[in-house]
Design a protein around this motif. Structure first.
Motif, PDB file in Angstrom:
ATOM      1  N   LEU A   1      13.589   3.674  -4.153  1.00  0.00           N
ATOM      2  CA  LEU A   1      14.924   2.943  -4.370  1.00  0.00           C
ATOM      3  C   LEU A   1      14.735   1.932  -5.532  1.00  0.00           C
ATOM      4  CD1 LEU A   1      14.378   3.234  -1.115  1.00  0.00           C
ATOM      5  CD2 LEU A   1      16.973   3.291  -1.119  1.00  0.00           C
ATOM      6  N   GLU A   2      15.950   2.166  -6.545  1.00  0.00           N
ATOM      7  CA  GLU A   2      16.104   0.906  -7.295  1.00  0.00           C
ATOM      8  C   GLU A   2      16.754  -0.309  -6.590  1.00  0.00           C
ATOM      9  OE1 GLU A   2      18.388   2.212 -10.660  1.00  0.00           O
ATOM     10  OE2 GLU A   2      16.957   3.421 -11.363  1.00  0.00           O
ATOM     11  N   VAL A   3      16.183  -1.562  -6.884  1.00  0.00           N
ATOM     12  CA  VAL A   3      16.956  -2.569  -6.398  1.00  0.00           C
ATOM     13  C   VAL A   3      17.587  -3.521  -7.731  1.00  0.00           C
ATOM     14  CG1 VAL A   3      16.397  -4.810  -4.954  1.00  0.00           C
ATOM     15  CG2 VAL A   3      15.296  -2.533  -4.530  1.00  0.00           C
ATOM     16  N   HIS A   4      18.568  -3.742  -7.557  1.00  0.00           N
ATOM     17  CA  HIS A   4      19.201  -4.706  -8.531  1.00  0.00           C
ATOM     18  C   HIS A   4      20.072  -5.921  -7.766  1.00  0.00           C
ATOM     19  CE1 HIS A   4      18.881  -1.554 -11.721  1.00  0.00           C
ATOM     20  NE2 HIS A   4      18.989  -0.640 -10.704  1.00  0.00           N
ATOM     21  N   GLY A   5      19.576  -6.917  -8.308  1.00  0.00           N
ATOM     22  CA  GLY A   5      20.045  -8.176  -7.739  1.00  0.00           C
ATOM     23  C   GLY A   5      18.933  -8.983  -6.892  1.00  0.00           C
TER      24      GLY A   5
ATOM     25  N   GLY B   1      25.653 -15.527  -0.868  1.00  0.00           N
ATOM     26  CA  GLY B   1      26.245 -15.547  -1.743  1.00  0.00           C
ATOM     27  C   GLY B   1      25.762 -14.659  -3.021  1.00  0.00           C
ATOM     28  N   SER B   2      24.661 -13.925  -2.635  1.00  0.00           N
ATOM     29  CA  SER B   2      23.946 -13.095  -3.789  1.00  0.00           C
ATOM     30  C   SER B   2      24.808 -11.656  -3.635  1.00  0.00           C
ATOM     31  CB  SER B   2      22.478 -12.862  -3.498  1.00  0.00           C
ATOM     32  OG  SER B   2      22.246 -11.984  -2.079  1.00  0.00           O
ATOM     33  N   SER B   3      24.698 -10.792  -4.627  1.00  0.00           N
ATOM     34  CA  SER B   3      25.266  -9.460  -4.676  1.00  0.00           C
ATOM     35  C   SER B   3      24.323  -8.528  -5.357  1.00  0.00           C
ATOM     36  CB  SER B   3      26.647  -9.514  -5.596  1.00  0.00           C
ATOM     37  OG  SER B   3      27.626 -10.063  -4.854  1.00  0.00           O
ATOM     38  N   GLY B   4      24.320  -7.338  -5.134  1.00  0.00           N
ATOM     39  CA  GLY B   4      23.246  -6.146  -5.760  1.00  0.00           C
ATOM     40  C   GLY B   4      23.678  -5.190  -5.334  1.00  0.00           C
ATOM     41  N   ALA B   5      22.656  -3.938  -5.685  1.00  0.00           N
ATOM     42  CA  ALA B   5      22.758  -2.580  -5.474  1.00  0.00           C
ATOM     43  C   ALA B   5      21.370  -2.100  -4.995  1.00  0.00           C
ATOM     44  CB  ALA B   5      23.433  -1.917  -6.623  1.00  0.00           C
TER      45      ALA B   5
ATOM     46  N   HIS C   1      16.327  11.192 -10.621  1.00  0.00           N
ATOM     47  CA  HIS C   1      17.804  11.117 -10.660  1.00  0.00           C
ATOM     48  C   HIS C   1      18.301   9.699  -9.776  1.00  0.00           C
ATOM     49  CE1 HIS C   1      18.244  14.439 -13.802  1.00  0.00           C
ATOM     50  NE2 HIS C   1      17.368  15.127 -12.768  1.00  0.00           N
ATOM     51  N   GLU C   2      19.031   8.757 -10.688  1.00  0.00           N
ATOM     52  CA  GLU C   2      19.702   7.920  -9.713  1.00  0.00           C
ATOM     53  C   GLU C   2      20.799   8.655  -8.883  1.00  0.00           C
ATOM     54  OE1 GLU C   2      20.789   5.316 -13.028  1.00  0.00           O
ATOM     55  OE2 GLU C   2      19.092   3.859 -12.379  1.00  0.00           O
ATOM     56  N   GLY C   3      20.743   8.388  -7.678  1.00  0.00           N
ATOM     57  CA  GLY C   3      21.613   8.663  -6.757  1.00  0.00           C
ATOM     58  C   GLY C   3      22.753   7.790  -6.120  1.00  0.00           C
ATOM     59  N   GLU C   4      22.844   7.678  -5.033  1.00  0.00           N
ATOM     60  CA  GLU C   4      24.021   7.207  -4.130  1.00  0.00           C
ATOM     61  C   GLU C   4      23.743   5.564  -4.186  1.00  0.00           C
ATOM     62  OE1 GLU C   4      22.439   9.810  -3.098  1.00  0.00           O
ATOM     63  OE2 GLU C   4      21.247   9.082  -1.472  1.00  0.00           O
ATOM     64  N   PRO C   5      24.442   4.739  -4.784  1.00  0.00           N
ATOM     65  CA  PRO C   5      24.128   3.397  -4.453  1.00  0.00           C
ATOM     66  C   PRO C   5      24.888   2.600  -3.391  1.00  0.00           C
ATOM     67  CG  PRO C   5      25.986   3.444  -6.172  1.00  0.00           C
ATOM     68  CD  PRO C   5      25.549   5.138  -5.554  1.00  0.00           C
ATOM     69  N   ALA C   6      24.216   1.710  -2.625  1.00  0.00           N
ATOM     70  CA  ALA C   6      24.568   0.644  -1.640  1.00  0.00           C
ATOM     71  C   ALA C   6      25.085  -0.509  -2.447  1.00  0.00           C
ATOM     72  CB  ALA C   6      23.900   0.777  -0.511  1.00  0.00           C
ATOM     73  N   GLU C   7      26.178  -1.073  -2.362  1.00  0.00           N
ATOM     74  CA  GLU C   7      26.527  -2.027  -3.137  1.00  0.00           C
ATOM     75  C   GLU C   7      27.004  -3.238  -1.974  1.00  0.00           C
ATOM     76  OE1 GLU C   7      29.983  -0.863  -5.491  1.00  0.00           O
ATOM     77  OE2 GLU C   7      28.917   0.880  -6.365  1.00  0.00           O
ATOM     78  N   ILE C   8      26.191  -4.370  -2.098  1.00  0.00           N
ATOM     79  CA  ILE C   8      26.264  -5.167  -0.936  1.00  0.00           C
ATOM     80  C   ILE C   8      26.502  -6.840  -1.646  1.00  0.00           C
ATOM     81  CG2 ILE C   8      24.972  -6.330   0.837  1.00  0.00           C
ATOM     82  CD1 ILE C   8      23.110  -3.639   0.695  1.00  0.00           C
ATOM     83  N   THR C   9      27.319  -7.372  -0.857  1.00  0.00           N
ATOM     84  CA  THR C   9      27.528  -8.863  -1.498  1.00  0.00           C
ATOM     85  C   THR C   9      27.322  -9.863  -0.029  1.00  0.00           C
ATOM     86  OG1 THR C   9      29.004  -8.601  -2.922  1.00  0.00           O
ATOM     87  CG2 THR C   9      29.170 -10.657  -1.999  1.00  0.00           C
ATOM     88  N   LYS C  10      26.422 -10.640  -0.004  1.00  0.00           N
ATOM     89  CA  LYS C  10      26.018 -11.476   1.245  1.00  0.00           C
ATOM     90  C   LYS C  10      26.886 -12.550   1.149  1.00  0.00           C
ATOM     91  CE  LYS C  10      23.608 -11.041   3.885  1.00  0.00           C
ATOM     92  NZ  LYS C  10      24.322 -10.927   5.178  1.00  0.00           N
ATOM     93  N   ASN C  11      27.545 -12.985   2.410  1.00  0.00           N
ATOM     94  CA  ASN C  11      28.492 -14.069   2.874  1.00  0.00           C
ATOM     95  C   ASN C  11      29.279 -14.431   1.521  1.00  0.00           C
ATOM     96  OD1 ASN C  11      29.133 -16.404   4.283  1.00  0.00           O
ATOM     97  ND2 ASN C  11      27.507 -17.747   3.333  1.00  0.00           N
TER      98      ASN C  11
END
Length: 268
Positions: free
Chosen positions: A17-21, A43-47, A55-65
């Motif tokens: 899995l790719e991790v961004h943020g 306060g952080s955000s990422g995917a 191939h890059e597939g489905e992303p989970a997009e998350i913002t904490k607090n």
């Protein structure tokens, strides 16, 4: 304060899995039936993006607090890049190629995503008429058996939105969303709803078993398995998975039940 994102691989194969943020933007590799932990400060955000055959597939997009002290997250099976500044840095999001969900730990009411997305996609593809398949052949990728391996992002192939909504509407984030002057789709907007406070996050990657096309007569209950996964730090997940029974093969006596206890304690 920093919370954790628990990435649980409930499939039978290793998953990259790719991790961004977070995690210094470094990929993670989660072995089958194992869990990887990512620290996510308030306060952080990422995917976190599943990779399928490179191939890059489905992303989970998350913002904490985020706003109001709540977590915000969604699982986009087909929207591709462009949802927020973090995801805009990611190139060549293909849309979907596996099964993934995201939720707050021990709170299944907050779950986003469909643990059987690819199975439903394959069923819909095999049941589609020739005209539908013709219109989607440039964005739906299949293997030698005619089963779907991945589907491209709807932002590049808007004709796929209607098709995907036939089986995933209200389960995942599908369209381009309420931005750029567009009101978006109500069910997609609900996928962006706030979580319940600020907690640890659980991201699950599920089994996707590619199947040969089932004969129309092979629809008996015997063609299904009931899989109950008890994952560490998670509530029980109940998933129906179609067994790869080919037409003409001997039929089992009845549906099977597989109980997997992936916790660190005895389960009654």
């Amino acid at each position: 304060m920093s919370r954790n994102i628990f990435v649980q691989n409930l499939s039978g194969h290793d998953q990259e899995l790719e991790v961004h943020g977070w995690n210094n933007d470094q990929n993670i590799f989660v072995s089958a039936y194992q869990t990887s932990t990512i620290s996510a400060p308030d306060g952080s955000s990422g995917a976190i993006i599943a990779l399928h055959d490179g191939h890059e597939g489905e992303p989970a997009e998350i913002t904490k607090n985020g706003f109001g002290g709540n977590d915000f997250f969604d699982l986009s099976n087909i929207v591709g890049a462009g949802g927020n500044t973090t995801v805009q840095q990611v190139n060549n999001i293909v849309g979907a190629g596996g099964n993934m969900t995201v939720q707050q730990v021990n709170n299944p009411a907050t779950r986003k995503g469909d643990p059987l997305f690819m199975q439903h996609l394959n069923d819909a593809w095999h049941q589609a008429d020739d005209g539908t398949r013709q219109s989607l052949q440039s964005c739906v990728h299949v293997d030698g058996n005619g089963d779907v391996t991945r589907i491209d992002a709807i932002k590049d192939f808007p004709q796929s939105e209607t098709f995907v909504r036939t089986f995933a509407d209200g389960k995942t984030y599908i369209g381009v969303g309420a931005w750029g002057g567009s009101p978006g789709n109500a069910n997609d907007n609900n996928q962006s709803s706030a979580g319940q406070g600020n907690t640890d996050i659980q991201l699950d990657s599920y089994l996707f078993r590619r199947l040969n096309r089932l004969h129309p007569s092979n629809t008996s209950p015997a063609s299904f398995l009931l899989l109950i996964s008890l994952a560490s730090r998670a509530t029980a997940s109940i998933i129906y998975i179609r067994k790869p029974i080919r037409h003409g093969a001997a039929q089992p006596a009845g549906p099977g039940v597989i109980l997997h206890n992936r916790t660190d304690h005895l389960q009654q």
